[in-house]
Motif scaffolding. Structure first.
Motif, PDB file in Angstrom:
ATOM      1  N   ASP A 328     -15.605 -44.639 -13.785  1.00  0.00           N
ATOM      2  CA  ASP A 328     -15.459 -45.563 -14.910  1.00  0.00           C
ATOM      3  C   ASP A 328     -15.135 -46.979 -14.457  1.00  0.00           C
ATOM      4  OD1 ASP A 328     -16.035 -43.639 -16.768  1.00  0.00           O
ATOM      5  OD2 ASP A 328     -13.947 -43.187 -17.260  1.00  0.00           O
ATOM      6  N   THR A 331     -19.526 -50.533 -11.659  1.00  0.00           N
ATOM      7  CA  THR A 331     -20.611 -51.105 -12.459  1.00  0.00           C
ATOM      8  C   THR A 331     -21.966 -50.755 -11.845  1.00  0.00           C
ATOM      9  OG1 THR A 331     -20.546 -53.202 -11.253  1.00  0.00           O
ATOM     10  CG2 THR A 331     -19.200 -53.035 -13.238  1.00  0.00           C
ATOM     11  N   GLY A 334     -25.142 -54.178 -13.685  1.00  0.00           N
ATOM     12  CA  GLY A 334     -24.364 -55.205 -14.356  1.00  0.00           C
ATOM     13  C   GLY A 334     -23.540 -54.721 -15.528  1.00  0.00           C
ATOM     14  N   GLN A 335     -23.436 -53.395 -15.718  1.00  0.00           N
ATOM     15  CA  GLN A 335     -22.663 -52.837 -16.819  1.00  0.00           C
ATOM     16  C   GLN A 335     -21.779 -51.711 -16.287  1.00  0.00           C
ATOM     17  OE1 GLN A 335     -25.739 -51.486 -19.499  1.00  0.00           O
ATOM     18  NE2 GLN A 335     -25.926 -53.486 -20.484  1.00  0.00           N
ATOM     19  N   PRO A 336     -20.722 -51.332 -17.034  1.00  0.00           N
ATOM     20  CA  PRO A 336     -19.911 -50.199 -16.591  1.00  0.00           C
ATOM     21  C   PRO A 336     -20.771 -48.944 -16.447  1.00  0.00           C
ATOM     22  CG  PRO A 336     -18.795 -51.389 -18.345  1.00  0.00           C
ATOM     23  CD  PRO A 336     -20.176 -51.966 -18.248  1.00  0.00           C
ATOM     24  N   LEU A 337     -20.598 -48.236 -15.345  1.00  0.00           N
ATOM     25  CA  LEU A 337     -21.353 -47.010 -15.124  1.00  0.00           C
ATOM     26  C   LEU A 337     -20.995 -45.999 -16.207  1.00  0.00           C
ATOM     27  CD1 LEU A 337     -22.015 -45.332 -11.719  1.00  0.00           C
ATOM     28  CD2 LEU A 337     -21.228 -43.934 -13.617  1.00  0.00           C
ATOM     29  N   ARG A 338     -21.986 -45.308 -16.721  1.00  0.00           N
ATOM     30  CA  ARG A 338     -21.772 -44.342 -17.798  1.00  0.00           C
ATOM     31  C   ARG A 338     -21.631 -42.938 -17.190  1.00  0.00           C
ATOM     32  NH1 ARG A 338     -25.591 -47.979 -19.634  1.00  0.00           N
ATOM     33  NH2 ARG A 338     -27.382 -46.654 -19.138  1.00  0.00           N
ATOM     34  N   PRO A 405     -23.851 -46.839  -7.617  1.00  0.00           N
ATOM     35  CA  PRO A 405     -24.768 -47.859  -8.165  1.00  0.00           C
ATOM     36  C   PRO A 405     -26.066 -47.969  -7.373  1.00  0.00           C
ATOM     37  CG  PRO A 405     -22.528 -48.697  -8.102  1.00  0.00           C
ATOM     38  CD  PRO A 405     -22.519 -47.410  -7.334  1.00  0.00           C
TER      39      PRO A 405
END
Length: 514
Positions: A328, A331, A334-338, A405
């Motif tokens: 959590d 990233t 460019g976004q928080p990893l889901r 990532p």
């Protein structure tokens, strides 16, 4: 090891497609014929597509708004070619009240509307009416708007996501002072769609202009992105239209120029829809289900603890929760990893296959031995099998978290490269007459053969018009073929048109299509 789906792509591609929709838990049929209920996993994919596109739309200067679902019949009738193009698909509201009669609800015949209302098939006419009020001077231009909405087109033959009576989409509408500005806008948004398809959906496309007979009703020019599905058919994945002054003249959308003259606006419209989800299925799916590009996967990394209903399960869950907390904080794109921890009290093997069918890009199976060694067992959805064996790899937990990532970016790139290689390898450019093209595609009835793959044909084209173009359409229709688009970037053409025999002016894509 048997495949996760009851049917393979080669055995029956349409049945395979429906099996993916069902077993990936994307959507189900509704009580209304031709409509679908989009389930949370399918909706999660659409939300991510929508977010990626909405960001790009706003970055190009457009603002979101909303227009009514119901359009007065008189608005639709103002543009003759527009109404002709949609007449057979329109749903019309004629009454506004029900009443009880003999224990049943029936339409109250006294509640007939003064003017019938068309349920929105597209919004050019009602938005044009607003533009007429909003625009008076060149200082008001350009107007750049977009709306996210549902539309209704009464389809006779429906298929989940690809062609449904009601579907979701965005539709952009703009007004400009000149043709050059409007055409530049049309092409700008076409490029946005190409970027969405290729960079976000990992779905390679052919970008180009539609021939005259395939234009949007009422448009001067229509441009499209065309994707090749795994059965070789084309999917129109997005369109952008230069409408000229046709709608402006029909609806009196005019502005006063700097010199004081009244001029008609040049307008555009453009849109993509939930059929993109169908395109993702047919571009990336395999015989075990869906494979999702990580950019649009609602859950990018799924953790499956190997629970055995023993006291050690509590300690294993603590280990997995700590792993999720670490992920959590990472990233990706460019976004928080889901990341998601699946704690459902279901057999671990069943949970594994549930997530693999859904297309989660990375699955982490964690058992007591993994916990003891401070590691995870990783399964990559893009490289699931070696023959009948599922490929897994043991990785140190810290290493996985650090490189997650990069792994997701590699999966995204791998899916695109695979689809791009398929597209490039299956565009035939060596068929120089219509008989050869017909022989390649085969008789129309062969289109229903379950394992027949035919790609695209790129053929010389002389832009026939009028009766000559009607004859072209007739010949193509007999073979269930369509003209897709004229690929962009052509500088010259050679050879004779495959339809007319005249010198070609460009190449055009011919294919069977959804």
């Amino acid at each position: 090891m048997k495949r996760a789906l009851p049917v393979t792509r080669e055995e029956n591609f349409p049945e395979w497609y429906q099996a993916v929709v069902d077993q990936a838990d994307l959507a189900e049929t509704s009580p209304v014929r031709g409509c679908m209920i989009v389930k949370p996993w399918g909706w999660g994919i659409w939300e991510l597509i929508q977010a990626a596109l909405d960001k790009r739309i706003k970055e190009t200067g457009h603002e979101n708004c909303y227009f009514p679902l119901f359009i007065p019949m008189s608005f639709i009738a103002q543009e003759a070619s527009h109404v002709e193009g949609f007449a057979k698909e329109m749903a019309v509201v004629t009454h506004h009240r029900l009443k009880a009669q003999d224990g049943k609800l029936v339409v109250d015949p006294t509640s007939e509307l003064e003017e019938p209302l068309v349920v929105r098939p597209t919004s050019e006419t009602i938005i044009g009416d607003a533009f007429r009020r909003w625009i008076s001077s060149y200082r008001d231009l350009p107007i750049l708007i977009n709306q996210w909405a549902n539309v209704v087109r009464w389809e006779m033959r429906t298929r989940m996501f690809l062609r449904t009576t009601e579907f979701l989409w965005q539709e952009g509408h703009t007004a400009h002072a000149s043709k050059d500005d409007a055409l530049a806008e049309t092409l700008k948004m076409l490029e946005v769609y190409r970027e969405l398809a290729e960079d976000v959906l990992a779905m390679p496309v052919v970008v180009g202009e539609k021939p005259e007979n395939e234009r949007f009703p009422g448009a001067d020019s229509t441009f499209s992105i065309e994707a090749m599905m795994q059965d070789g058919k084309a999917l129109q994945a997005g369109t952008s239209h230069y409408l000229g002054t046709n709608f402006a003249r029909a609806q009196n959308i005019r502005y006063q120029s700097a010199s004081g003259e009244l001029e008609y606006c040049h307008t555009t419209s453009w849109g993509v829809s939930t059929r993109l989800i169908g395109g993702v299925i047919m571009t990336h799916g395999d015989d075990d289900g869906l494979r999702l590009p990580p950019r649009i996967a609602p859950k990018q990394v799924v953790i499956v603890p190997m629970l055995r209903e023993k006291p050690e399960d509590a300690e294993l869950l603590v280990y997995c929760e700590a792993l999720k907390d670490l992920l959590d904080g990472v990233t990706a794109f460019g976004q928080p990893l889901r990341a998601h921890l699946d704690k459902k009290p279901v057999r671990s093997a069943n949970k594994r296959w549930d997530w693999l069918r859904r297309g989660a890009p990375i699955l982490l199976e964690v058992g007591p031995r993994d916990m003891a060694n401070n590691q995870v067992t990783m399964i990559r959805r893009d490289r699931l099998r070696d023959g009948d064996k599922v490929i897994s790899a043991g990785l140190a937990r810290a290493d996985f978290v650090l490189h997650a990532p990069e792994l997701l970016a590699e999966i995204q790139a791998n899916l695109f490269a695979e689809a791009k290689a398929r597209l490039d390898a299956n565009i035939r450019a060596d068929l120089k007459d219509f008989d050869a093209i017909g022989a390649y595609f085969g008789a129309a009835e062969e289109d229903d053969a379950k394992s027949v793959f035919k790609g695209f044909v790129r053929a010389p084209w002389a832009r026939p018009t009028g009766a000559e173009l009607v004859e072209v359409e007739t010949r193509l229709k007999a073979l269930k073929l369509t003209l897709r688009n004229v690929p962009a970037g052509q500088t010259s053409a050679s050879g004779a048109c495959v339809f007319t025999g005249r010198p070609a002016v460009e190449d055009i894509i011919i294919a069977r299509a959804y």
